[in-house]
Design an enzyme around this catalytic site. Structure first.
Site, PDB file in Angstrom:
ATOM      1  N   ASN A  32      42.872  -7.892  12.943  1.00 34.89           N
ATOM      2  CA  ASN A  32      43.809  -8.837  12.340  1.00 34.89           C
ATOM      3  C   ASN A  32      44.177  -9.927  13.340  1.00 34.89           C
ATOM      4  O   ASN A  32      44.276  -9.699  14.550  1.00 34.89           O
ATOM      5  CB  ASN A  32      45.048  -8.143  11.761  1.00 34.89           C
ATOM      6  CG  ASN A  32      45.779  -7.221  12.712  1.00 34.89           C
ATOM      7  OD1 ASN A  32      45.197  -6.643  13.615  1.00 34.89           O
ATOM      8  ND2 ASN A  32      47.073  -7.081  12.505  1.00 34.89           N
ATOM      9  N   CYS A  43      43.579 -10.529   7.815  1.00 34.87           N
ATOM     10  CA  CYS A  43      43.498  -9.074   8.018  1.00 34.87           C
ATOM     11  C   CYS A  43      42.161  -8.699   8.663  1.00 34.87           C
ATOM     12  O   CYS A  43      41.166  -9.441   8.565  1.00 34.87           O
ATOM     13  CB  CYS A  43      43.603  -8.340   6.679  1.00 34.87           C
ATOM     14  SG  CYS A  43      45.231  -8.391   5.917  1.00 34.87           S
ATOM     15  N   GLU A  45      40.039  -6.477   7.747  1.00 32.76           N
ATOM     16  CA  GLU A  45      38.960  -6.274   6.781  1.00 32.76           C
ATOM     17  C   GLU A  45      38.277  -7.589   6.428  1.00 32.76           C
ATOM     18  O   GLU A  45      37.056  -7.669   6.321  1.00 32.76           O
ATOM     19  CB  GLU A  45      39.506  -5.622   5.500  1.00 32.76           C
ATOM     20  CG  GLU A  45      40.067  -4.232   5.701  1.00 32.76           C
ATOM     21  CD  GLU A  45      41.556  -4.220   6.005  1.00 32.76           C
ATOM     22  OE1 GLU A  45      42.031  -5.131   6.726  1.00 32.76           O
ATOM     23  OE2 GLU A  45      42.232  -3.299   5.528  1.00 32.76           O
ATOM     24  N   CYS A  76      44.846  -4.163   1.956  1.00 35.81           N
ATOM     25  CA  CYS A  76      45.838  -4.866   1.144  1.00 35.81           C
ATOM     26  C   CYS A  76      45.158  -5.497  -0.081  1.00 35.81           C
ATOM     27  O   CYS A  76      43.927  -5.531  -0.188  1.00 35.81           O
ATOM     28  CB  CYS A  76      46.539  -5.944   1.982  1.00 35.81           C
ATOM     29  SG  CYS A  76      45.564  -7.458   2.181  1.00 35.81           S
ATOM     30  N   CYS A  79      42.609  -8.347   0.563  1.00 39.48           N
ATOM     31  CA  CYS A  79      41.331  -7.844   1.089  1.00 39.48           C
ATOM     32  C   CYS A  79      40.535  -7.130  -0.005  1.00 39.48           C
ATOM     33  O   CYS A  79      39.307  -7.245  -0.062  1.00 39.48           O
ATOM     34  CB  CYS A  79      41.570  -6.921   2.281  1.00 39.48           C
ATOM     35  SG  CYS A  79      42.137  -7.830   3.737  1.00 39.48           S
TER      36      CYS A  79
END
Ligand code: THU
Length: 119
Positions: A32, A43, A45, A76, A79
């Site tokens: 992140n 993020c 991901e 989240c 993502c």
């Protein structure tokens, strides 16, 4: 967990690392990256996803997330949407400490909005 060590999270203090494996077998990592304009934060991901795409790899086969949360955390919502763009049923594993959780993206984001709706 290695990628997590590079996280830039001065505001939340919540560091996250992620890795995506693509069909070729290659693994792309991300962490992140926060911003003083909080909503501009990326993020882990999505950082890993962007690294794969930048390398010309779009067929994702698995994603792993690592954090220091009390229990394993799922990606989240933003993502989930971004990952579903390329692989709607992506297998996801999340680790923290010695604990692990497993998810399938299609369960985390049912009835996802996708490119088919744009036709
Ligand atoms: N974060 C991630 O990188 N991945 C997740 O799955 C959840 C949240 C980041 C965003 C922000 O930098 C910090 O964790 C706290 O939300």
């Amino acid at each position: 967990m290695d990628a997590r060590t590079n996280a830039y999270a001065p505001y939340s203090g919540f560091t996250v690392g992620a890795a995506v494996q693509t069909k070729s077998g290659a693994v792309f990592t991300g962490c992140n990256v926060e911003n003083a304009s909080y909503g501009a934060t990326i993020c882990a991901e999505r950082a890993a996803l962007a690294a794969a795409v930048a390398a010309g790899e779009r067929e994702l086969v698995a994603l792993v997330v690592a954090s220091g949360a009390k229990s394993p955390t799922p990606p989240c919502g933003i993502c989930r949407q971004c990952l579903a763009e390329l692989t709607p049923s992506l297998p996801i594993r999340s680790y923290t400490g010695g604990a692990r959780a497993e998810y399938d993206l299609s369960s985390l984001l049912p009835d996802a909005f996708g490119r088919d709706q744009l036709d």
